[in-house]
Scaffold this active site. Sequence first.
Site, PDB file in Angstrom:
ATOM      1  N   GLY A 146       3.604  13.692   7.130  1.00 58.27           N
ATOM      2  CA  GLY A 146       4.065  12.811   6.055  1.00 58.27           C
ATOM      3  C   GLY A 146       3.792  11.335   6.324  1.00 58.27           C
ATOM      4  O   GLY A 146       4.271  10.467   5.606  1.00 58.27           O
ATOM      5  N   LYS A 188      -1.813  -6.746   0.185  1.00 55.00           N
ATOM      6  CA  LYS A 188      -0.783  -7.505   0.911  1.00 55.00           C
ATOM      7  C   LYS A 188      -1.327  -8.856   1.393  1.00 55.00           C
ATOM      8  O   LYS A 188      -0.670  -9.883   1.237  1.00 55.00           O
ATOM      9  CB  LYS A 188      -0.254  -6.677   2.085  1.00 55.00           C
ATOM     10  CG  LYS A 188       0.550  -5.450   1.638  1.00 55.00           C
ATOM     11  CD  LYS A 188       0.801  -4.486   2.790  1.00 55.00           C
ATOM     12  CE  LYS A 188       1.663  -3.304   2.375  1.00 55.00           C
ATOM     13  NZ  LYS A 188       1.661  -2.210   3.358  1.00 55.00           N
TER      14      LYS A 188
END
Length: 419
Positions: A179, A197
């Site tokens: 995950g 970002k």
Amino acid sequence: MSKTKIGILGLGTVGSGVFKTLKNFSDIEVVKISVKNINKPRNIDGLDKSLLTANSEEIINNSEIDVIVELMGGVNPAYELIKKALENGKHIVTANKELLAKHGEELFKIAEEHNRVILYEAAIAGGIPLIMPIKTILAGNKINKIHAILNGTTNYILTKMDNDGVSYEEVLKEAQELGYAETDPTGDVEGFDAAYKITTLATIAFNKRVKIENVYREGITKIRKEDMAKANELGYKIKLIATATINDKNEADVRVHPMLISKNANLAHINYVTNAIEITGNPVGTVVLSGAGAGEFPTASSVVGDILAINSELNKNDYILPMMRCRHEENAIPVNINDTFNKYYISITAPNAIGIIAKIGTICANKNISLSSILQKEVFKNKTADITVITEKCQEKLIKEVVNELNDCTVNSLIRVAE
Ligand code: HSE
């Protein structure tokens, strides 16, 4: 005491963390939360189903609500919703780096027109305090350089490749199973997430607007385990670095790509999903901030900080949080990657012919490129040799010409090297 009323758009990992954290603040009330599926089972203490709606419009049009917290991610429908929410007089807290990178300029303008703020501490490096420190404590600086690890997924993959000596594909598969990487990992591994970002981070640090289309981007998918091993041997680590520099002419060189960085550098020690940002400015010098760049509670920490910043000023002044506003008038001047100067690591597989090293040296010398190190260990049974070169600083355009001229060799990798 009147409570500040909040509407949350999105109740995924971050939304849940925000809801749970806000329970500690009796002066904040979550009035409504929009979700995709109201009937999905959710194990969140104190979450009354009556708080949920599938209709985000209902939240942004609710006249009771003071602050909209947008945690949906992606451009659509977040863009339209935030625009309307600002027009409806709501303040915005968002963690949406893609939206800010693509539409920040327009949204901040609308916010100003309506005397509202958009705060986004969670959008860049999750739990690390970054935007608020740059806009307030570091406001007295001329920041001219940022060097950062802004994506946890890619840093995890590169750290595992380095530690375990395995390939990109092997680690990606494992990271997906655990995950740490998404089923479609493109946004992370091709550098899009870090590019969004650094676009906003450079804009606020330099006080000049940087446009996403001028940010050079390369991901980590071509990094080979052999490059990792060779980098180590030469005293480097390979990291996906988001970098931004600006000169006195307001020319901003903003990019995301893998880099060899010295094992002694601050960012060489940032492993797995941790993020870190090295900021250089005058008069502060260099400061490094590091911590969790994602995750339920680290990200909630930043979102809640923004909500509390708005809450502390709400109803006090006509014009709140002046230092936190974005009012850039000027654009930074973009620098094309071909005009930048870098050191390079080149991995070459060459035929075992007399004069090959001399040829590599000559091609570089003809372009005035000086070599910092050159390494060839042995000749393989198939009569090829692996040669690794590290150059001195030279122009990107010229190193690409070198690669083209090495036509009787195979250039396996060309990776920039941090100074
Ligand atoms: N996908 C990001 C990362 C986290 O891997 O760091 C959210 O920005």
